[in-house]
Design a protein around this motif. Sequence first.
Motif, PDB file in Angstrom:
ATOM      1  N   ILE A 105       0.970  -0.867   0.132  1.00  0.00           N
ATOM      2  CA  ILE A 105      -0.760  -0.219  -0.123  1.00  0.00           C
ATOM      3  C   ILE A 105       0.538   1.554   0.125  1.00  0.00           C
ATOM      4  O   ILE A 105       2.121   1.612  -0.042  1.00  0.00           O
ATOM      5  N   ALA A 106      -0.063   2.305  -0.303  1.00  0.00           N
ATOM      6  CA  ALA A 106       0.651   4.084  -0.771  1.00  0.00           C
ATOM      7  C   ALA A 106      -0.125   4.802   0.387  1.00  0.00           C
ATOM      8  O   ALA A 106      -1.379   4.484  -0.298  1.00  0.00           O
ATOM      9  N   PHE A 107       0.158   5.937   0.841  1.00  0.00           N
ATOM     10  CA  PHE A 107      -0.663   6.581   1.377  1.00  0.00           C
ATOM     11  C   PHE A 107      -0.259   7.299   0.153  1.00  0.00           C
ATOM     12  O   PHE A 107       0.364   8.395  -0.105  1.00  0.00           O
ATOM     13  N   GLY A 108      -2.325   8.250  -0.030  1.00  0.00           N
ATOM     14  CA  GLY A 108      -2.265   9.440  -0.856  1.00  0.00           C
ATOM     15  C   GLY A 108      -2.657   9.889  -0.931  1.00  0.00           C
ATOM     16  O   GLY A 108      -3.756   9.999   0.274  1.00  0.00           O
ATOM     17  N   GLY A 109      -3.319  10.895  -1.704  1.00  0.00           N
ATOM     18  CA  GLY A 109      -4.378  12.050  -1.701  1.00  0.00           C
ATOM     19  C   GLY A 109      -4.465  13.217  -1.329  1.00  0.00           C
ATOM     20  O   GLY A 109      -3.250  12.842  -1.330  1.00  0.00           O
ATOM     21  N   ALA A 110      -4.919  14.093  -1.271  1.00  0.00           N
ATOM     22  CA  ALA A 110      -4.761  15.636  -0.965  1.00  0.00           C
ATOM     23  C   ALA A 110      -3.619  15.941   0.238  1.00  0.00           C
ATOM     24  O   ALA A 110      -3.082  16.418   1.235  1.00  0.00           O
ATOM     25  N   ASP A 111      -4.443  14.473   0.989  1.00  0.00           N
ATOM     26  CA  ASP A 111      -4.397  15.293   2.430  1.00  0.00           C
ATOM     27  C   ASP A 111      -3.405  13.616   3.250  1.00  0.00           C
ATOM     28  O   ASP A 111      -3.521  13.573   4.497  1.00  0.00           O
ATOM     29  N   LEU A 112      -3.361  12.533   2.306  1.00  0.00           N
ATOM     30  CA  LEU A 112      -1.912  11.174   2.472  1.00  0.00           C
ATOM     31  C   LEU A 112      -2.755  10.607   3.927  1.00  0.00           C
ATOM     32  O   LEU A 112      -2.060  10.094   4.685  1.00  0.00           O
ATOM     33  N   ARG A 113      -4.377  10.312   3.224  1.00  0.00           N
ATOM     34  CA  ARG A 113      -5.084   9.728   4.308  1.00  0.00           C
ATOM     35  C   ARG A 113      -5.613   8.505   3.966  1.00  0.00           C
ATOM     36  O   ARG A 113      -6.249   7.519   4.414  1.00  0.00           O
ATOM     37  N   THR A 114      -5.769   8.815   2.162  1.00  0.00           N
ATOM     38  CA  THR A 114      -5.879   7.484   1.665  1.00  0.00           C
ATOM     39  C   THR A 114      -4.676   6.258   1.524  1.00  0.00           C
ATOM     40  O   THR A 114      -3.602   7.094   1.336  1.00  0.00           O
ATOM     41  N   ALA A 115      -5.652   5.173   1.140  1.00  0.00           N
ATOM     42  CA  ALA A 115      -4.311   4.190   1.176  1.00  0.00           C
ATOM     43  C   ALA A 115      -4.863   3.203  -0.471  1.00  0.00           C
ATOM     44  O   ALA A 115      -5.999   2.468  -0.490  1.00  0.00           O
ATOM     45  N   PHE A 116      -3.209   3.101  -1.357  1.00  0.00           N
ATOM     46  CA  PHE A 116      -3.846   2.690  -2.146  1.00  0.00           C
ATOM     47  C   PHE A 116      -2.645   1.266  -2.099  1.00  0.00           C
ATOM     48  O   PHE A 116      -2.269   0.867  -1.417  1.00  0.00           O
ATOM     49  N   ALA A 117      -4.003   0.158  -2.528  1.00  0.00           N
ATOM     50  CA  ALA A 117      -3.545  -0.912  -2.267  1.00  0.00           C
ATOM     51  C   ALA A 117      -2.997  -1.774  -4.145  1.00  0.00           C
ATOM     52  O   ALA A 117      -3.974  -1.364  -5.677  1.00  0.00           O
ATOM     53  N   THR A 118      -2.096  -2.147  -4.303  1.00  0.00           N
ATOM     54  CA  THR A 118      -1.846  -3.133  -5.223  1.00  0.00           C
ATOM     55  C   THR A 118      -2.166  -4.493  -5.065  1.00  0.00           C
ATOM     56  O   THR A 118      -1.829  -4.638  -4.043  1.00  0.00           O
ATOM     57  N   THR A 119      -2.297  -5.151  -5.905  1.00  0.00           N
ATOM     58  CA  THR A 119      -2.323  -6.029  -6.446  1.00  0.00           C
ATOM     59  C   THR A 119      -1.811  -7.247  -7.672  1.00  0.00           C
ATOM     60  O   THR A 119      -0.970  -6.974  -8.439  1.00  0.00           O
ATOM     61  N   ALA A 120      -2.138  -8.547  -7.208  1.00  0.00           N
ATOM     62  CA  ALA A 120      -1.026  -9.193  -8.526  1.00  0.00           C
ATOM     63  C   ALA A 120      -2.733 -10.140  -8.657  1.00  0.00           C
ATOM     64  O   ALA A 120      -3.230 -11.806  -8.238  1.00  0.00           O
ATOM     65  N   THR A 121      -1.998 -11.391 -10.293  1.00  0.00           N
ATOM     66  CA  THR A 121      -2.445 -12.505 -10.822  1.00  0.00           C
ATOM     67  C   THR A 121      -1.646 -13.258 -10.633  1.00  0.00           C
ATOM     68  O   THR A 121      -2.235 -14.465 -10.899  1.00  0.00           O
ATOM     69  N   HIS A 122       0.002 -13.048 -10.347  1.00  0.00           N
ATOM     70  CA  HIS A 122       0.484 -13.706  -9.822  1.00  0.00           C
ATOM     71  C   HIS A 122       0.470 -15.149  -9.465  1.00  0.00           C
ATOM     72  O   HIS A 122       0.223 -14.627  -8.057  1.00  0.00           O
ATOM     73  N   LEU A 123       0.618 -16.139  -9.871  1.00  0.00           N
ATOM     74  CA  LEU A 123       0.805 -17.415  -8.962  1.00  0.00           C
ATOM     75  C   LEU A 123      -0.629 -18.386  -8.871  1.00  0.00           C
ATOM     76  O   LEU A 123      -0.817 -19.088  -8.539  1.00  0.00           O
ATOM     77  N   LEU A 124      -1.925 -17.243  -9.047  1.00  0.00           N
ATOM     78  CA  LEU A 124      -3.084 -17.830  -9.085  1.00  0.00           C
ATOM     79  C   LEU A 124      -3.413 -18.993 -10.100  1.00  0.00           C
ATOM     80  O   LEU A 124      -3.000 -19.467 -11.360  1.00  0.00           O
ATOM     81  N   LYS A 125      -4.276 -20.067  -9.787  1.00  0.00           N
ATOM     82  CA  LYS A 125      -4.495 -20.941 -10.393  1.00  0.00           C
ATOM     83  C   LYS A 125      -6.164 -20.779 -11.587  1.00  0.00           C
ATOM     84  O   LYS A 125      -6.669 -19.582 -10.790  1.00  0.00           O
ATOM     85  N   PRO A 126      -5.982 -21.016 -12.879  1.00  0.00           N
ATOM     86  CA  PRO A 126      -7.382 -20.737 -13.618  1.00  0.00           C
ATOM     87  C   PRO A 126      -8.488 -20.498 -13.289  1.00  0.00           C
ATOM     88  O   PRO A 126      -8.776 -19.771 -13.221  1.00  0.00           O
ATOM     89  N   GLU A 127      -8.598 -21.439 -11.904  1.00  0.00           N
ATOM     90  CA  GLU A 127      -9.925 -21.487 -11.257  1.00  0.00           C
ATOM     91  C   GLU A 127      -9.780 -20.674 -10.272  1.00  0.00           C
ATOM     92  O   GLU A 127     -10.994 -19.560  -9.448  1.00  0.00           O
ATOM     93  N   GLN A 128      -9.117 -20.540  -9.259  1.00  0.00           N
ATOM     94  CA  GLN A 128      -8.965 -18.684  -8.522  1.00  0.00           C
ATOM     95  C   GLN A 128      -8.599 -17.825  -9.090  1.00  0.00           C
ATOM     96  O   GLN A 128      -9.310 -16.639  -8.662  1.00  0.00           O
ATOM     97  N   LEU A 129      -8.344 -17.467 -10.523  1.00  0.00           N
ATOM     98  CA  LEU A 129      -8.623 -16.562 -11.228  1.00  0.00           C
ATOM     99  C   LEU A 129     -10.289 -16.211 -11.230  1.00  0.00           C
ATOM    100  O   LEU A 129     -10.848 -15.471 -11.672  1.00  0.00           O
TER     101      LEU A 129
END
Length: 297
Positions: A240-264
């Motif tokens: 996560i990274a804090f952002g927005g004008a007041d730095l109180r919004t948390a932005f999160a990156t995610t991944a499909t890496h290593l997920l099987k077709p049924e998990q996707l």
Amino acid sequence: MSRQAHLVWEIGAALGEGPVWVERDQALWFVDIKKRQVHRVDPESGDQQSWEAPAQVGFVLPAKGGGFIAGLQGGLHHFDPKKGTFSLLVAVEPDMPDNRLNDGVVDPVGRLWFGTMDDTERSKTGAFYCYYRGKLMRTNVANISITNGPAISPDGKMLYWVDTLGGTISACEIWGDGQLGPSQLVVRIDPSEGHPDGPTVDSEGCIWISLFAGWETRRYSPAGELLERVRFPVANITKIAFGGADLRTAFATTATHLLKPEQLDQQPLAGSVFAFSAGVTGIACPWSRTEERRRKR
């Protein structure tokens, strides 16, 4: 916003990583390591931009002289988004072609701290480095398969680093000469709960750790006490990274890496960028000082 994570960009990243809020253009920047891409999103306007990198890219962090310093597989580069170019600053571990750069952070002084890792995620060949004013220094934190972080305390005196496969978050003092003191264990996470990925520190000195295969981000005190959990509709939360004008919004990156077709199929939003109200202020990302120190005449 509530602690409920909401969608920002359904981008489907293979390995979304390295989110950073860049105050000079009020936007979130992040990378997709496996797709070799750099991304920018303005959450207010919805504007989205992407660039192709010449190699796997672990992070981009704003540089004092303009542009970014980018951690590509074989070394640190200067990235100019206006031209879309990557210029080598310094090679890292040129004798270890199976390693790549992974995650990084800038401390209040402007030093860049980052880790390397085995790209196959098996061999304990990873280490942490410091880069400042043209000088690259290897730290004493090494022999790790998957490094993550580091993250820096608000006063710039403590460095937190993650051994993802080991399931640990550790801390060490940053000494005046830029060397690191002995590491002390802060948190150990059972692999059944997920694997600790990228760490971030808020203005109160607490550590936010995202769990790969754990469906959540956690907030820990500097002493290692679990304070809060934020759940997501996808399993692989990377950082996560804090952002927005007041730095109180948390932005999160995610991944499909290593997920099987049924998990996707069960996680259609895997690889997306999310946001939630953190309830606490983050720390603005300092500019990295990549230029060499000029000699006095």
